[in-house]
Design an enzyme around this catalytic site. Structure first.
Site, PDB file in Angstrom:
ATOM      1  N   GLY A   1     -11.449  -4.298   6.934  1.00 13.98           N
ATOM      2  CA  GLY A   1     -10.128  -4.365   6.324  1.00 13.98           C
ATOM      3  C   GLY A   1      -9.205  -5.288   7.106  1.00 13.98           C
ATOM      4  O   GLY A   1      -9.620  -5.964   8.049  1.00 13.98           O
TER       5      GLY A   1
ATOM      6  N   GLU B   1     -13.740  -5.213  16.544  1.00 13.23           N
ATOM      7  CA  GLU B   1     -13.756  -5.869  15.225  1.00 13.23           C
ATOM      8  C   GLU B   1     -13.890  -7.381  15.372  1.00 13.23           C
ATOM      9  O   GLU B   1     -14.620  -8.033  14.626  1.00 13.23           O
ATOM     10  CB  GLU B   1     -12.474  -5.528  14.459  1.00 13.23           C
TER      11      GLU B   1
ATOM     12  N   GLY C   1      -4.389  -2.483  13.172  1.00 13.01           N
ATOM     13  CA  GLY C   1      -3.533  -1.346  12.845  1.00 13.01           C
ATOM     14  C   GLY C   1      -4.189  -0.028  13.242  1.00 13.01           C
ATOM     15  O   GLY C   1      -3.519   0.932  13.613  1.00 13.01           O
TER      16      GLY C   1
ATOM     17  N   GLY D   1     -11.087   1.656   9.504  1.00 17.24           N
ATOM     18  CA  GLY D   1      -9.859   1.854   8.725  1.00 17.24           C
ATOM     19  C   GLY D   1     -10.157   2.485   7.380  1.00 17.24           C
ATOM     20  O   GLY D   1     -11.323   2.731   7.031  1.00 17.24           O
ATOM     21  N   SER D   2      -9.093   2.698   6.604  1.00 11.12           N
ATOM     22  CA  SER D   2      -9.227   3.464   5.368  1.00 11.12           C
ATOM     23  C   SER D   2      -9.880   2.665   4.238  1.00 11.12           C
ATOM     24  O   SER D   2     -10.367   3.260   3.275  1.00 11.12           O
ATOM     25  CB  SER D   2      -7.855   3.973   4.922  1.00 11.12           C
TER      26      SER D   2
HETATM   27  C1  5RP Z   1      -8.318  -1.365  12.375  1.00  4.86           C
HETATM   28  C2  5RP Z   1      -8.041  -2.475  11.440  1.00  4.86           C
HETATM   29  C3  5RP Z   1      -8.033  -2.161   9.981  1.00  4.86           C
HETATM   30  O1  5RP Z   1      -8.985  -2.941   9.361  1.00  4.86           O
HETATM   31  C4  5RP Z   1      -6.669  -2.448   9.433  1.00  4.86           C
HETATM   32  O2  5RP Z   1      -5.727  -1.699  10.177  1.00  4.86           O
HETATM   33  C5  5RP Z   1      -6.573  -2.081   7.963  1.00  4.86           C
HETATM   34  O3  5RP Z   1      -6.714  -0.710   7.823  1.00  4.86           O
HETATM   35  P1  5RP Z   1      -6.623  -0.013   6.401  1.00  4.86           P
HETATM   36  O4  5RP Z   1      -7.810  -0.468   5.622  1.00  4.86           O
HETATM   37  O5  5RP Z   1      -6.648   1.466   6.734  1.00  4.86           O
HETATM   38  O6  5RP Z   1      -5.319  -0.424   5.778  1.00  4.86           O
HETATM   39  O7  5RP Z   1      -7.824  -3.601  11.802  1.00  4.86           O
HETATM   40  O8  5RP Z   1      -8.215  -1.783  13.702  1.00  4.86           O
END
Ligand code: 5RP
Length: 221
Positions: free
Chosen positions: A81, A102, A95, A26-27
């Protein structure tokens, strides 16, 4: 330094020479990978495990030594994240569609540090649609069984196509609005045939670092 960068920078302070590190997706995790990459260029020696193909690609670009999970024992620190975080450090994740790897990586980590902007902190989980990874076989039946638990569902799309995870599965996003008992719901969903896992991470995070856009961080007590 923005909120995501601040949280990531703080988490990377815990990364020490010789450790095995889990790299989230994620970002926000992106920034942790960048900061670890900078330390590696300055001589830090670590071995990393990636939670997605995308993270593996980014980590290798940063010069980080990435190996498959089964080539290491327990992970010292996993940094990842989250989409929502409650006061008990329970999470909604997935997300980015990487929740299964994960969760596997977090479950074999001695320390699981969650990093996020402070906007991800909520009083109760559920506004963010809960991602559930399901087998493609009979997925519409699986979705109906999840709906019977009290939510509306939508299949995750990427453009016009159904999104496919790194594991070859689909993601069903579940709109609960409010999740009263995350641990109970996590188990109920996972008991449905066809479900591989869901994005509720209950009592897994050992540390939550929330960043602010002024560059400061706070740790959830
Ligand atoms: C991906 C995840 C990410 O950690 C989560 O969606 C948060 O992403 P971001 O740091 O881009 O807000 O669970 O599967």
């Amino acid at each position: 330094m923005n909120a995501k960068q601040a949280a990531a920078f703080k988490a990377v302070e815990y990364v020490k020479n010789g450790m095995i590190i889990g790299l989230g997706t994620g970002s926000t995790a992106y920034w942790a990978i960048q900061y670890i990459g900078e330390k590696v260029k300055n001589g830090l020696q670590i071995t990393a495990v990636a939670t997605s193909a995308e993270t593996e690609r980014i980590a290798r670009e940063c010069g980080i030594h990435v190996v498959p999970l089964d080539e290491v024992g327990d992970i010292d620190i996993d940094i990842d994240g989250a989409d929502e975080i409650d006061g008990e450090k329970n999470l909604i994740k997935g997300g980015g569609g990487a929740l299964l790897r994960e969760k596997i990586v977090a479950s074999v980590s001695k320390e699981f540090i969650v990093i996020a902007g402070k906007n991800k902190k909520v009083s109760s989980l559920g506004k963010f649609p809960l991602p559930v990874e399901v087998l493609t076989f009979g997925w519409q039946h699986t979705a109906r069984q999840i709906e019977a638990l009290g939510c509306q569902t939508s299949i995750r799309k990427k453009g016009a196509d159904i999104f496919v995870t790194d594991n070859g599965n689909y993601i069903i996003d579940c709109h609960f609005d409010k999740i009263e008992h995350p641990g109970v719901l996590e188990q109920k969903i996972n008991n449905i045939p066809g479900v591989v896992d869901n994005g509720l991470f209950v009592k897994m995070a050992t540390r939550v670092i929330l960043g602010d856009d002024d560059g400061t961080t706070e740790e959830l007590g």
